[in-house]
Design an enzyme around this catalytic site. Structure first.
Site, PDB file in Angstrom:
ATOM      1  N   GLU A  13       0.771  -1.337  -0.045  1.00  0.00           N
ATOM      2  CA  GLU A  13       0.067   0.150  -0.019  1.00  0.00           C
ATOM      3  C   GLU A  13       0.844   1.172  -0.094  1.00  0.00           C
ATOM      4  O   GLU A  13       2.141   1.033   0.051  1.00  0.00           O
ATOM      5  CB  GLU A  13      -0.889  -0.111   1.057  1.00  0.00           C
ATOM      6  CG  GLU A  13      -2.118  -1.005   1.263  1.00  0.00           C
ATOM      7  CD  GLU A  13      -2.999  -1.062   2.350  1.00  0.00           C
ATOM      8  OE1 GLU A  13      -3.003   0.056   3.033  1.00  0.00           O
ATOM      9  OE2 GLU A  13      -4.055  -1.946   2.290  1.00  0.00           O
ATOM     10  N   HIS A  60      -8.721   9.859   2.627  1.00  0.00           N
ATOM     11  CA  HIS A  60      -8.464   8.654   1.876  1.00  0.00           C
ATOM     12  C   HIS A  60      -8.606   9.029   0.350  1.00  0.00           C
ATOM     13  O   HIS A  60      -9.320   9.541  -0.093  1.00  0.00           O
ATOM     14  CB  HIS A  60      -9.243   7.337   2.141  1.00  0.00           C
ATOM     15  CG  HIS A  60      -8.863   6.072   1.583  1.00  0.00           C
ATOM     16  ND1 HIS A  60      -8.750   5.834  -0.049  1.00  0.00           N
ATOM     17  CD2 HIS A  60      -8.090   5.134   2.183  1.00  0.00           C
ATOM     18  CE1 HIS A  60      -7.952   4.570   0.062  1.00  0.00           C
ATOM     19  NE2 HIS A  60      -7.499   4.049   1.157  1.00  0.00           N
ATOM     20  N   ARG A  93      -0.230   8.630   1.549  1.00  0.00           N
ATOM     21  CA  ARG A  93      -1.448   8.890   1.275  1.00  0.00           C
ATOM     22  C   ARG A  93      -1.911  10.530   1.241  1.00  0.00           C
ATOM     23  O   ARG A  93      -2.537  10.653   0.318  1.00  0.00           O
ATOM     24  CB  ARG A  93      -2.362   8.257   2.249  1.00  0.00           C
ATOM     25  CG  ARG A  93      -3.812   8.141   2.231  1.00  0.00           C
ATOM     26  CD  ARG A  93      -4.390   7.292   3.446  1.00  0.00           C
ATOM     27  NE  ARG A  93      -4.062   5.848   3.068  1.00  0.00           N
ATOM     28  CZ  ARG A  93      -4.621   4.788   3.997  1.00  0.00           C
ATOM     29  NH1 ARG A  93      -5.314   5.205   4.903  1.00  0.00           N
ATOM     30  NH2 ARG A  93      -4.554   3.790   3.446  1.00  0.00           N
ATOM     31  N   HIS A 103     -11.018   9.898   6.350  1.00  0.00           N
ATOM     32  CA  HIS A 103     -10.719   8.544   6.487  1.00  0.00           C
ATOM     33  C   HIS A 103     -10.212   8.258   8.134  1.00  0.00           C
ATOM     34  O   HIS A 103     -10.758   7.255   8.665  1.00  0.00           O
ATOM     35  CB  HIS A 103      -9.930   8.165   5.678  1.00  0.00           C
ATOM     36  CG  HIS A 103      -9.518   6.501   5.534  1.00  0.00           C
ATOM     37  ND1 HIS A 103     -10.538   5.691   5.516  1.00  0.00           N
ATOM     38  CD2 HIS A 103      -8.301   5.886   5.867  1.00  0.00           C
ATOM     39  CE1 HIS A 103      -9.873   4.401   5.501  1.00  0.00           C
ATOM     40  NE2 HIS A 103      -8.726   4.610   5.678  1.00  0.00           N
ATOM     41  N   ARG A 132      -0.826   9.140   9.140  1.00  0.00           N
ATOM     42  CA  ARG A 132      -0.552   7.489   9.353  1.00  0.00           C
ATOM     43  C   ARG A 132      -0.337   6.799   8.217  1.00  0.00           C
ATOM     44  O   ARG A 132      -0.606   6.922   6.927  1.00  0.00           O
ATOM     45  CB  ARG A 132      -1.982   6.885   9.768  1.00  0.00           C
ATOM     46  CG  ARG A 132      -2.093   5.450   9.943  1.00  0.00           C
ATOM     47  CD  ARG A 132      -3.346   5.276  10.447  1.00  0.00           C
ATOM     48  NE  ARG A 132      -4.204   5.477   9.402  1.00  0.00           N
ATOM     49  CZ  ARG A 132      -4.859   4.465   8.543  1.00  0.00           C
ATOM     50  NH1 ARG A 132      -4.413   3.284   8.889  1.00  0.00           N
ATOM     51  NH2 ARG A 132      -5.680   4.740   7.692  1.00  0.00           N
TER      52      ARG A 132
HETATM   53  C1  SIN Z   1      -7.095   0.911   2.634  1.00  0.00           C
HETATM   54  O1  SIN Z   1      -7.340  -0.466   2.498  1.00  0.00           O
HETATM   55  O2  SIN Z   1      -6.602   1.590   1.544  1.00  0.00           O
HETATM   56  C2  SIN Z   1      -7.227   1.473   3.810  1.00  0.00           C
HETATM   57  C3  SIN Z   1      -6.236   0.720   4.885  1.00  0.00           C
HETATM   58  C4  SIN Z   1      -5.924   1.969   5.837  1.00  0.00           C
HETATM   59  O3  SIN Z   1      -6.549   2.806   5.897  1.00  0.00           O
HETATM   60  O4  SIN Z   1      -4.964   1.598   6.613  1.00  0.00           O
END
Ligand code: SIN
Length: 571
Positions: A134, A254, A303, A364, A399
């Site tokens: 991610e 997000h 993010r 988010h 985060r």
């Molecule tokens: C996601 O699956 O993109 C969210 C995961 C997260 O917020 O840590």
């Protein structure tokens, strides 16, 4: 409170009837997500009589909605040190390194214990846990379950374990305020329960230790990935109790939330970052990949960077959304790897197998919260905070993806150890005195959401924040003024308490966002576009005063988290 109560406790509290029932425990856990249930199981295992109170059903919190997974250095060649590096980079200079070190070194063991509890993670052909990537992670280190249903599986495993162990749980219970003893130490909570027979209406759980694990506050904005229960109740309670709240200005938006129309309000479907981790591209309406050249990790940049880039692109093109393109996955991969997202998109008439998904950034995760030390202790003796409600120092200004389920697991264990290790006696709560906060009408929730979205969304400025502050102040003064009965809630009730909590956290968030005159992590001030380490490599700490005013001070990153006194000190 009993007839033998001998003193009073001062502080702000919500307008509510006096408790009509009470029970005793060693510890009361407020919230039933990964943090709350892990703390509850560990406290019970340590022999503490434990009561879990939760606002809806046990599995109705944010945990169930987590898609991507749990980050931990489980893969071959990965190390806690590399996980630490990625977390610190995402946190943009405001992480507490010792807290992050606890997270990443205790993380792999915490995931293995979760598996032993009964959670099933996806595995590869050799039986090893499958790991994905991610944003902000330089390695594949995200364990997932059910493809994109990790939170649901974690929640299922913990709820089943809690039920099998017959823990004392009280569902449909909204926590109201903290109870104190004559010394100001935690003595339990007041709460309102709907329709639970013996526990009905406003009551009290008396306990020398209270763990706030109430989750986030995404409902303070119009569009959020958070469920409707995420109204910042724990942070609002802590503010009224005089606790220090930190880093509240760092709200993570997000980048890829399914766009359902500009007027769509409340919880919106998430399109996990793991979709980008598996190779999806962000494109504009012309099909151009706009993340290329903006960051070395392109779509997998941290993010905040991706959310800002999407917002910039939307502004530049006058567009309401951008697109996430994963048509190249094909139907089989979509069905196997992302069944939840595929179903959500299709239920809204979008087929990701054949068309790009319209997405936009939405609120988010709260990186800040109730300020704690490495044992989860807050600045109020006996009050602990864990999970999204807490500010442990691991997230800093932003985060890192999939660190939050891990944070809940790791710090819940630390809290349970701290409570179990500290001698305590049953407290004697005193009759609360002090200012009663007037309640907002339930409809104020929507006004607050609109004010916050306009003034304190992805992009903020001195002017937008000042306007938001003025509107929030008008709501507060209005509630405080003797206005006609038909504009006030007839009786205190869940919606009025929630709206009042939202106003409380919104005011604190705005105050911090106004004060931080720089751009860092997920706090983007267009009037102060640069990061300013000389003045702002510091935490902002907010406190609510008895006259409803907010005070702010800054602390050095090396002062955080403080080593707070043992909070359950012998009574
Ligand atoms: C996601 O699956 O993109 C969210 C995961 C997260 O917020 O840590």
């Amino acid at each position: 409170m009993t007839a033998s109560a001998t003193g009073t406790a001062t502080g702000l509290r919500l307008h509510a009837p006096a408790p009509g029932w009470s029970i005793d425990a060693d510890v009361v856990i407020v919230g039933s997500g990964v943090a709350g249930l892990t703390a509850a199981l560990r406290c019970t295992a340590a022999g503490l009589s434990t009561v879990v109170v939760t606002k809806a059903r046990l599995d109705d919190g944010s945990t169930r909605w987590a898609q991507g997974g749990i980050a931990a250095a489980l893969g071959e060649g990965d190390t806690p040190e590399q996980h630490l590096d990625d977390t610190l980079v995402a946190g943009a200079g405001l992480c507490d390194e010792s807290a992050v070190r606890a997270l990443v070194t205790e993380g792999p063991g915490a995931v293995r214990r979760l598996i032993a509890t009964g959670a099933h993670f996806d595995t590869d052909d050799s039986g090893a846990i499958s790991l994905t990537r991610e944003g902000g992670h330089h390695r594949r280190r995200i364990a997932h379950a059910g493809g994109d249903a990790t939170g649901a599986e974690v929640s299922r495993a913990l709820v089943e374990t809690v039920r099998a162990a017959a823990l004392h749980t009280i569902e449909n219970a909204l926590v109201l305020d903290l109870l104190r003893d004559t010394q100001g130490r935690t003595a339990g909570v007041t709460l309102h329960v709907m329709g639970e027979g013996q526990h009905d209406g406003v009551g009290a759980v008396r306990a020398p230790a209270v763990v706030l694990a109430t989750g986030g506050m995404g409902q303070v904005f119009s569009a959020t990935t958070n469920p409707s229960v995420s109204t910042g109740d724990g942070v609002a309670l802590a503010l009224r109790a005089g606790a220090e709240i930190s880093d509240l200005e760092f709200v993570q938006f997000h980048p890829t939330v399914l766009f359902l129309g500009a007027d769509s309000e409340g919880q919106q479907p998430l399109v996990s970052e793991a979709v980008r981790g598996e190779g999806a591209h962000l494109i504009d309406a012309t099909g151009k990949r706009f993340m290329l050249g903006r960051h070395e990790l392109a779509e997998l940049a941290p993010r905040d960077i991706v959310a800002k880039a999407i917002t910039r692109q939307m502004q530049a093109q006058g567009a309401e959304h951008m697109y996430l393109d994963a048509r190249h996955f094909g139907a089989h991969m979509w069905e196997q790897r992302f069944p939840t997202i595929l179903a959500a998109c299709r239920s809204h008439g979008i087929d990701p197998v054949t068309e790009p998904i319209p997405i936009f950034p939405a609120a988010h995760h709260a990186s800040g919260g109730v300020r704690t030390d490495p044992h989860g202790r807050t600045t109020v003796p006996g009050l602990y905070a864990c999970g999204e409600a807490a500010c442990t120092g691991v997230h800093g200004a932003n985060r890192l993806a999939s660190n939050s389920l891990l944070e809940g697991l790791v710090f819940a264990k630390r809290i349970a150890q701290d409570i179990a290790a500290t001698p305590h006696a049953r407290p004697e709560p005193v009759i609360p005195e002090g200012t009663v906060l007037p309640l907002l009408a339930p409809e104020a929730r929507h006004s607050i959401q609109r004010i916050m979205t306009k003034g304190a969304g992805v992009v903020r400025s001195s002017a937008s924040l000042a306007e938001a502050a003025a509107h929030l102040e008008a709501l507060r003064v209005d509630a405080d003024t003797d206005i006609p009965d038909d504009r006030k809630p007839a009786v205190p009730g869940v919606e009025a308490w929630e709206a009042t909590n939202l106003l409380c956290v919104a005011r604190a968030l705005i105050a911090a966002a106004q004060r931080r005159e720089e751009t860092r992590g997920c706090h983007w001030r267009e009037d102060h576009p640069d990061r300013d380490d000389a003045h702002w490599q510091r935490h902002l700490v907010v406190r609510l005063q008895p006259d409803h005013s907010l005070t702010l001070h800054t602390t050095d990153t090396t002062e955080f988290p403080p080593t707070l006194p043992s909070l359950l000190q012998e009574r």
